[in-house]
Write an enzyme that holds these catalytic residues in place. Structure first.
Site, PDB file in Angstrom:
ATOM      1  N   GLY A  69       0.836  -1.254   0.061  1.00  0.00           N
ATOM      2  CA  GLY A  69      -0.091   0.086  -0.073  1.00  0.00           C
ATOM      3  C   GLY A  69       0.941   1.481   0.090  1.00  0.00           C
ATOM      4  O   GLY A  69       1.528   1.358   0.912  1.00  0.00           O
ATOM      5  N   ALA A  70       0.788   1.784  -1.136  1.00  0.00           N
ATOM      6  CA  ALA A  70       1.823   3.111  -1.014  1.00  0.00           C
ATOM      7  C   ALA A  70       0.927   4.473  -1.252  1.00  0.00           C
ATOM      8  O   ALA A  70       1.238   5.264  -1.820  1.00  0.00           O
ATOM      9  CB  ALA A  70       2.606   2.922  -2.502  1.00  0.00           C
ATOM     10  N   GLY A  71      -0.211   4.403  -0.416  1.00  0.00           N
ATOM     11  CA  GLY A  71      -1.132   5.225  -0.174  1.00  0.00           C
ATOM     12  C   GLY A  71      -0.469   6.296   0.803  1.00  0.00           C
ATOM     13  O   GLY A  71       0.940   6.344   1.222  1.00  0.00           O
ATOM     14  N   VAL A  78      -0.546   6.255   4.275  1.00  0.00           N
ATOM     15  CA  VAL A  78       0.032   5.672   5.503  1.00  0.00           C
ATOM     16  C   VAL A  78       1.413   4.942   4.992  1.00  0.00           C
ATOM     17  O   VAL A  78       2.355   5.057   5.417  1.00  0.00           O
ATOM     18  CB  VAL A  78      -0.838   4.612   6.283  1.00  0.00           C
ATOM     19  N   ASP A  86       2.195  -1.719  -4.384  1.00  0.00           N
ATOM     20  CA  ASP A  86       0.924  -1.233  -4.703  1.00  0.00           C
ATOM     21  C   ASP A  86       0.514  -1.677  -6.002  1.00  0.00           C
ATOM     22  O   ASP A  86       1.077  -1.917  -6.819  1.00  0.00           O
ATOM     23  CB  ASP A  86       0.890   0.328  -4.921  1.00  0.00           C
ATOM     24  N   ARG A  99     -15.663   2.340  10.356  1.00  0.00           N
ATOM     25  CA  ARG A  99     -14.740   1.561  10.074  1.00  0.00           C
ATOM     26  C   ARG A  99     -14.971   0.193   9.718  1.00  0.00           C
ATOM     27  O   ARG A  99     -14.401  -0.461   8.725  1.00  0.00           O
ATOM     28  CB  ARG A  99     -13.939   1.519  11.432  1.00  0.00           C
ATOM     29  N   ASN A 115     -11.968  -4.684   2.677  1.00  0.00           N
ATOM     30  CA  ASN A 115     -10.570  -4.682   2.983  1.00  0.00           C
ATOM     31  C   ASN A 115     -10.092  -6.333   3.200  1.00  0.00           C
ATOM     32  O   ASN A 115      -9.088  -6.680   3.084  1.00  0.00           O
ATOM     33  CB  ASN A 115     -10.406  -4.007   4.250  1.00  0.00           C
ATOM     34  N   VAL A 141      -1.968  -2.683   9.280  1.00  0.00           N
ATOM     35  CA  VAL A 141      -2.384  -1.233   9.627  1.00  0.00           C
ATOM     36  C   VAL A 141      -3.859  -1.296   9.175  1.00  0.00           C
ATOM     37  O   VAL A 141      -4.506  -0.345   9.548  1.00  0.00           O
ATOM     38  CB  VAL A 141      -1.474  -0.239   9.039  1.00  0.00           C
ATOM     39  N   ASP A 176      -3.503   4.513  19.154  1.00  0.00           N
ATOM     40  CA  ASP A 176      -4.346   5.254  20.231  1.00  0.00           C
ATOM     41  C   ASP A 176      -3.641   5.701  21.220  1.00  0.00           C
ATOM     42  O   ASP A 176      -4.060   6.671  21.857  1.00  0.00           O
ATOM     43  CB  ASP A 176      -5.164   3.932  20.782  1.00  0.00           C
ATOM     44  N   ARG A 205      -2.165   9.074  20.687  1.00  0.00           N
ATOM     45  CA  ARG A 205      -3.151  10.212  20.453  1.00  0.00           C
ATOM     46  C   ARG A 205      -3.426  10.587  21.955  1.00  0.00           C
ATOM     47  O   ARG A 205      -3.521  11.922  22.192  1.00  0.00           O
ATOM     48  CB  ARG A 205      -4.393   9.616  20.044  1.00  0.00           C
ATOM     49  N   HIS A 221      -9.544  -1.338  18.418  1.00  0.00           N
ATOM     50  CA  HIS A 221      -9.009   0.058  17.611  1.00  0.00           C
ATOM     51  C   HIS A 221     -10.581   0.221  17.062  1.00  0.00           C
ATOM     52  O   HIS A 221     -10.828   0.508  15.783  1.00  0.00           O
ATOM     53  CB  HIS A 221      -8.395  -0.390  16.395  1.00  0.00           C
TER      54      HIS A 221
HETATM   55  N1  APR Z   1      -2.657  -4.564  -3.413  1.00  0.00           N
HETATM   56  C1  APR Z   1      -1.821  -3.673  -3.164  1.00  0.00           C
HETATM   57  N2  APR Z   1      -2.162  -2.385  -2.762  1.00  0.00           N
HETATM   58  C2  APR Z   1      -3.517  -2.072  -2.672  1.00  0.00           C
HETATM   59  C3  APR Z   1      -4.635  -3.299  -2.912  1.00  0.00           C
HETATM   60  C4  APR Z   1      -4.115  -4.322  -3.140  1.00  0.00           C
HETATM   61  N3  APR Z   1      -5.044  -5.353  -3.577  1.00  0.00           N
HETATM   62  N4  APR Z   1      -5.732  -2.452  -2.914  1.00  0.00           N
HETATM   63  C5  APR Z   1      -5.415  -1.224  -2.586  1.00  0.00           C
HETATM   64  N5  APR Z   1      -4.138  -0.837  -2.586  1.00  0.00           N
HETATM   65  C6  APR Z   1      -3.378   0.470  -2.301  1.00  0.00           C
HETATM   66  C7  APR Z   1      -4.109   1.472  -2.842  1.00  0.00           C
HETATM   67  O1  APR Z   1      -4.028   1.710  -4.320  1.00  0.00           O
HETATM   68  C8  APR Z   1      -3.746   2.613  -2.236  1.00  0.00           C
HETATM   69  O2  APR Z   1      -2.494   3.115  -2.595  1.00  0.00           O
HETATM   70  O3  APR Z   1      -3.557   0.782  -0.974  1.00  0.00           O
HETATM   71  C9  APR Z   1      -3.193   1.970  -0.870  1.00  0.00           C
HETATM   72  C10 APR Z   1      -4.105   2.663   0.321  1.00  0.00           C
HETATM   73  O4  APR Z   1      -3.780   4.228   0.496  1.00  0.00           O
HETATM   74  P1  APR Z   1      -4.750   5.168   0.903  1.00  0.00           P
HETATM   75  O5  APR Z   1      -6.025   5.199  -0.073  1.00  0.00           O
HETATM   76  O6  APR Z   1      -4.051   6.548   0.865  1.00  0.00           O
HETATM   77  O7  APR Z   1      -5.284   4.836   2.454  1.00  0.00           O
HETATM   78  P2  APR Z   1      -4.202   5.067   3.753  1.00  0.00           P
HETATM   79  O8  APR Z   1      -4.877   6.354   4.180  1.00  0.00           O
HETATM   80  O9  APR Z   1      -2.679   4.882   3.444  1.00  0.00           O
HETATM   81  O10 APR Z   1      -4.928   4.027   4.746  1.00  0.00           O
HETATM   82  C11 APR Z   1      -4.629   2.627   4.363  1.00  0.00           C
HETATM   83  O11 APR Z   1      -4.843   2.013   6.568  1.00  0.00           O
HETATM   84  O12 APR Z   1      -5.215   3.216   8.555  1.00  0.00           O
HETATM   85  C12 APR Z   1      -5.613   2.343   7.772  1.00  0.00           C
HETATM   86  O13 APR Z   1      -8.017   2.772   7.612  1.00  0.00           O
HETATM   87  C13 APR Z   1      -6.609   2.707   6.786  1.00  0.00           C
HETATM   88  O14 APR Z   1      -7.435   0.801   5.880  1.00  0.00           O
HETATM   89  C14 APR Z   1      -6.618   1.868   5.574  1.00  0.00           C
HETATM   90  C15 APR Z   1      -5.374   1.756   5.410  1.00  0.00           C
END
Ligand code: APR
Length: 314
Positions: free
Chosen positions: A10-12, A14, A34, A95, A102, A125, A155, A158, A182
Site C-alpha cells: 500500500g503506497a498510499g 500511510v 501497490d 470503520r 478490505n 495497519v 491510540d 493520541r 481499535h
Molecule cells: N494490493 C496492493 N495495494 C492495494 C490493494 C491491493 N490489493 N488495494 C488497494 N491498494 C492500495 C491503494 O492503491 C492505495 O495506494 O492501498 C493504498 C491505500 O492507500 P490510501 O488509500 O492512501 O489509504 P491510507 O490512508 O494509506 O490507509 C490505508 O490504513 O489506517 C488504515 O484505515 C486505513 O485501511 C486503511 C489503510
C-alpha cells in the site's frame, strides 16, 4: 548479516509515510508495493532521490510484483480502502463497514507476502484493524506471534498527545496505555497513566480526563472530519515504531493487537494488549491486573471486535 528489509504494502498515505520514516531512521531497505504500480515506483523513486539530502543509506524500490519483496524481515500491510466521505450522501462509512472490501484486499496481500517472505513478521495497519489481523493470520498461515496489529501504538500516542496538550508539558514525559480493539470502544487506562511518574489524576480534574479519553476514542474521526480522509502521520509513526522494535530486537513494550489464547480470558481473538516486541514478533503478552470496571470496558471492546470478526465468515 545483510541489511534489513521491510516491505510496505500500500503506497498510499500511510504506506508512503512509513517508507519516509524508515528511510529517515535508516532502519532498512524498503520495497513499496501497490496495485497502482506507478504510485509505488514513483514514490519509492522520489524518496530515494531525497536520501542524498538526508544522508541516509537506504535502498528504495517500488513495484506491484511481490518477487521484489522476497525475504523481507518485516512486512507492513496498509493496503485497503480508507474511510472517505461519500460524495452523494456526505456520510462517512464506519470503520466496520469497510470489512468486506478490505478482507479481500488484505487476504490477497497476505497470501502473496507469505509466499515470498515465509519468515517475516507482519504488522497490520489496514482497517478494521482487529478483523484484518484475523484475515492476515488465516491467509498467511503464519504462527500468530508473527502477525501483529498496529492500533494501541496509535491510540496511545493520541492519548498522550492530548494529555501533553492539556497540561502544557512534554509528550516525552507522558506514560500511559490504551487497550482493547481499535474502535470507539477502545480502553484508555487512567489508573496506569502518569506524567513523569505522577498519577495523572493528581494533575487534572476527572472531568478533563474523561474529555481526553472521549477525544482519544474519537481520535480517528476527528482527523477524518478535518481532512476528509483518515490520518497517516500518527498511524505510520506507530507502525514504524513497531517495525523498529522487531528489526532491532528491542523487546519494546508496545500495546498491540495480538491473538489471545487464554490471556485476559479471551480465546482466538485479536485484542489490543501490552506486548513485548522483538525479532520473534510478539514475544510475550503482558497480563495487567485490571479492576472490574476496566475488565468490563475490555469486554465491551472485545465484543465489538468479535462482532466484526463474525462478518469475515471464517
Ligand atoms: N494490493 C496492493 N495495494 C492495494 C490493494 C491491493 N490489493 N488495494 C488497494 N491498494 C492500495 C491503494 O492503491 C492505495 O495506494 O492501498 C493504498 C491505500 O492507500 P490510501 O488509500 O492512501 O489509504 P491510507 O490512508 O494509506 O490507509 C490505508 O490504513 O489506517 C488504515 O484505515 C486505513 O485501511 C486503511 C489503510
Amino acid at each position: 548479516m545483510g541489511r534489513k528489509k521491510v516491505t510496505v504494502v500500500g503506497a498510499g498515505n500511510v504506506g508512503s509515510t512509513c517508507a519516509v520514516w524508515i528511510a529517515a531512521k535508516e532502519l532498512a531497505d524498503v520495497v513499496l508495493v501497490d496495485i497502482v504500480e506507478g504510485a509505488a515506483k514513483g514514490k519509492a523513486l522520489d524518496l530515494f532521490e531525497a536520501t542524498p539530502v538526508l544522508g541516509k543509506d537506504v535502498k528504495l524500490v517500488g513495484s506491484k510484483d511481490y518477487a521484489e519483496t522476497a525475504n523481507s524481515d518485516v512486512v507492513i500491510i496498509t493496503a485497503g480502502v480508507p474511510r472517505k466521505k461519500d460524495p452523494v450522501t456526505g456520510q462517512f462509512p464506519s470503520r466496520d463497514e469497510l470489512v468486506k472490501t478490505n478482507q479481500a484486499i488484505v487476504g490477497e496481500v497476505a497470501r502473496e507476502v507469505a509466499k515470498y517472505s515465509p519468515d517475516a513478521v507482519l504488522v497490520i495497519v489496514s482497517n478494521p484493524l482487529d478483523a484484518m489481523c484475523h484475515v492476515a493470520l488465516n491467509e498467511s498461515k503464519f504462527p500468530a506471534h508473527r502477525v501483529v496489529g498496529m492500533a494501541g501504538a496509535l491510540d496511545t500516542a493520541r492519548y498522550k498527545s492530548f494529555i501533553a496538550m492539556e497540561l502544557g508539558v512534554s509528550v516525552k514525559d507522558i506514560h500511559g496505555i490504551v487497550l482493547g480493539g481499535h474502535g470507539d470502544e477502545m480502553v484508555p487506562l487512567p489508573r496506569h497513566t502518569s506524567v513523569a511518574g505522577i498519577p495523572v489524576r493528581e494533575l487534572m480534574s476527572e472531568e478533563r480526563l474523561q474529555a481526553i479519553i472521549e477525544r482519544t476514542r474519537k481520535g480517528g474521526g476527528e482527523i477524518v472530519g478535518l481532512i476528509g480522509v483518515s490520518a497517516w502521520y500518527a498511524p505510520a509513526a506507530g507502525a514504524v515504531d513497531m517495525a523498529e522494535a522487531i528489526l532491532k530486537d528491542q523487546k519494546r513494550v508496545i500495546p498491540s493487537a495480538v491473538l489471545l489464547n487464554g490471556q485476559y480470558g479471551y480465546n482466538n481473538l485479536y485484542v489490543g494488549v501490552p506486548a513485548v516486541l522483538g525479532s520473534g514478533g510478539v514475544e510475550k503478552v503482558i497480563e495487567m491486573q485490571l479492576n472490574d470496571e476496566e475488565k468490563a470496558m475490555l469486554a465491551k471492546s472485545s465484543k465489538a471486535v468479535s462482532d466484526v470478526v463474525a462478518v469475515l465468515g471464517y
